[in-house]
Motif scaffolding. Structure first.
Motif, PDB file in Angstrom:
ATOM      1  N   SER A   1      31.033  57.219  58.849  1.00 31.55           N
ATOM      2  CA  SER A   1      31.525  57.006  57.481  1.00 31.55           C
ATOM      3  C   SER A   1      32.475  55.827  57.356  1.00 31.55           C
TER       4      SER A   1
ATOM      5  N   LEU B   1      23.498  61.502  55.376  1.00 25.93           N
ATOM      6  CA  LEU B   1      24.145  61.958  54.144  1.00 25.93           C
ATOM      7  C   LEU B   1      25.126  60.887  53.693  1.00 25.93           C
ATOM      8  N   GLU B   2      24.994  60.451  52.451  1.00 29.51           N
ATOM      9  CA  GLU B   2      25.802  59.353  51.923  1.00 29.51           C
ATOM     10  C   GLU B   2      26.411  59.750  50.580  1.00 29.51           C
ATOM     11  N   ARG B   3      27.719  59.559  50.447  1.00 30.79           N
ATOM     12  CA  ARG B   3      28.429  59.935  49.227  1.00 30.79           C
ATOM     13  C   ARG B   3      28.060  59.049  48.043  1.00 30.79           C
TER      14      ARG B   3
ATOM     15  N   VAL C   1      27.115  71.831  58.604  1.00 28.51           N
ATOM     16  CA  VAL C   1      27.636  70.828  57.684  1.00 28.51           C
ATOM     17  C   VAL C   1      27.458  71.316  56.254  1.00 28.51           C
TER      18      VAL C   1
ATOM     19  N   ALA D   1      27.812  70.112  52.346  1.00 28.30           N
ATOM     20  CA  ALA D   1      27.900  68.949  51.469  1.00 28.30           C
ATOM     21  C   ALA D   1      27.664  69.398  50.039  1.00 28.30           C
TER      22      ALA D   1
ATOM     23  N   VAL E   1      29.267  60.730  63.236  1.00 27.81           N
ATOM     24  CA  VAL E   1      30.214  60.332  62.195  1.00 27.81           C
ATOM     25  C   VAL E   1      30.153  58.811  62.056  1.00 27.81           C
TER      26      VAL E   1
ATOM     27  N   VAL F   1      26.589  61.085  59.068  1.00 24.60           N
ATOM     28  CA  VAL F   1      27.401  61.012  57.857  1.00 24.60           C
ATOM     29  C   VAL F   1      27.767  59.560  57.600  1.00 24.60           C
TER      30      VAL F   1
ATOM     31  N   VAL G   1      30.110  65.078  52.059  1.00 29.25           N
ATOM     32  CA  VAL G   1      30.351  66.090  53.081  1.00 29.25           C
ATOM     33  C   VAL G   1      31.753  66.664  52.895  1.00 29.25           C
TER      34      VAL G   1
END
Length: 404
Positions: free
Chosen positions: A143, A38-40, A120, A122, A141, A15, A106
């Protein structure tokens, strides 16, 4: 009834596609372990590309600021500008074929004991919040500590007639010449923004409430070079001696040094010394005014401080830091991550939890910390997946990194 989302199976879910997440993915890939990041945001390294002001340069020399297996070229500047480092991260992700899913936020991650896997959830922000489900044996993790801006609540701020910014929104001093600007926060961002503003002709004030160590890039790089060889207290003595020669008594100008030494402080607390970029000279000359009291309230364009003084300003920049948001989505009570969203254990025992949970870049050790965490995590996961190829390799690798 809508069909349930399909669960995508991965070996490792990471994440965050900042420096720590990219480094972990690359190190895993080199060991033959498949991972998905996974990237916001809509890019890798978004902190550098979207939330840093234009004049940012790395404070440490480039050999302290490289990720695993990709040193900076000899021709690169010793202290990389922001845009150069952002391009380095892009090239790093491409070089190691890091698999990323951008615009994925996420919302929940929890461990299923029966299935022995992390589940997870998302949402795809580019697809109207479509829910996606993932499952993996391992969860990293990464982030970061700079996930969400922190802005203090100040009575009356909504009535301030000028511009109000957080440091992550500040890019340059354009349009500030001749204006009176207040910078709230005496850390590295606040000091650099104050310097930027004063250099562009703004009438600049900065709130410095607590004690602060001021060092130069050169002094701090000497300290970093000595770190593997000398005790912290010896490094502190040498750093403070050099600072006394370069700066003199900073307390005369409103910058009181803490009792704890600068390198000990960096290694044992969340606080960092301020790496001076020219701000101190402008404080000494009076181009930047240091205000020692906290902001109490705002009345129109007047800012009142806790010592009862009031001054008018045309703009306010809050360089008041960030917070991690990990605890909002990570459902784990193994003690690896505290209520503040950061690693609870001290280096070097901070990176591994239970049930295949890891943290990277969450112990405030900068880019060099991201490097080490990535190697530790990748080696540990690889050893579990491919024990026949390792023997005691993990212990040897960790000892080698800690001695480097």
């Amino acid at each position: 009834m809508a069909a349930a989302a399909v669960v995508e199976e991965e070996e490792v879910i990471i994440v965050g596609a900042g420096q720590s997440g990219l480094a972990a993915a690359a190190c895993l890939s080199l060991r033959g372990v498949r991972s998905l990041v996974l990237e916001r945001d809509d890019c890798v390294g978004s902190l550098w590309r979207k939330r840093s002001y234009d004049r940012v340069r790395l404070h440490l020399a480039k050999h302290f600021c490289a990720l695993p297996h990709a040193p900076h070229p000899d021709a690169a500047p010793t202290y990389l500008p922001r845009d150069d480092f952002a391009r380095y991260l892009d090239a790093y992700a491409a070089r190691f074929a890091v698999r990323t899913r951008l615009r994925r936020e996420v919302r929940r991650a929890s461990y299923d004991v029966a299935a022995a896997r992390w589940e997870v959830e998302a949402v795809d922000l580019a697809a109207g919040g479509k829910v996606e489900l993932y499952a993996a044996r391992f969860l990293v993790v990464a982030s970061g500590e700079n996930d969400e801006k922190v802005v203090p609540e100040v009575p009356g701020i909504e009535g301030f007639p000028g511009k109000v910014l957080h440091a992550c929104e500040y890019k340059s001093p354009e349009g500030m010449k001749g204006k009176s600007v207040l910078v709230v926060g005496g850390g590295n961002s606040g000091m650099e923004i104050a310097y930027d503003l004063a250099g562009a002709g703004a009438v600049t004030s900065i709130v410095v409430r607590g004690e602060v160590h001021v060092v130069t890039k050169e002094i701090w790089n000497v300290a970093m070079a000595l770190y593997p060889y000398l005790p912290l207290w010896v490094i502190d003595k040498l750093v403070l001696l050099m600072c006394a020669v370069v700066f003199g008594d900073t307390a005369k100008h409103g910058l009181r040094r803490p009792a704890i030494g600068p390198f000990t402080m960096k290694c044992t607390t969340p606080a960092y010394p301020v790496v001076d970029v020219g701000t101190y000279a402008k404080i000494k000359s009076g181009e930047i005014r240091v205000l020692p009291a906290a902001v109490k309230s705002v009345h129109g364009n007047l800012v009142e401080f806790n010592d009862g003084k009031q001054y008018p300003f045309d703009a306010i920049v809050f360089a008041t830091g960030y917070r991690s948001t990990v605890r909002r989505w990570l459902k784990s009570d193994d003690g690896l991550i505290g209520d503040d969203g950061m690693a609870t254990r001290s280096y070097p025992e901070h990176w591994k939890g239970e049930n295949g949970l890891y943290v990277a870049g969450m112990v405030r050790r900068g880019i060099y910390g991201s490097y080490e965490d990535a190697e530790f995590i990748a080696e540990d996961i690889s050893k579990q997946l491919h024990p026949e190829a390792h023997g005691n390799g993990n212990n040897g690798k960790q000892e080698q990194l800690l001695a480097s």
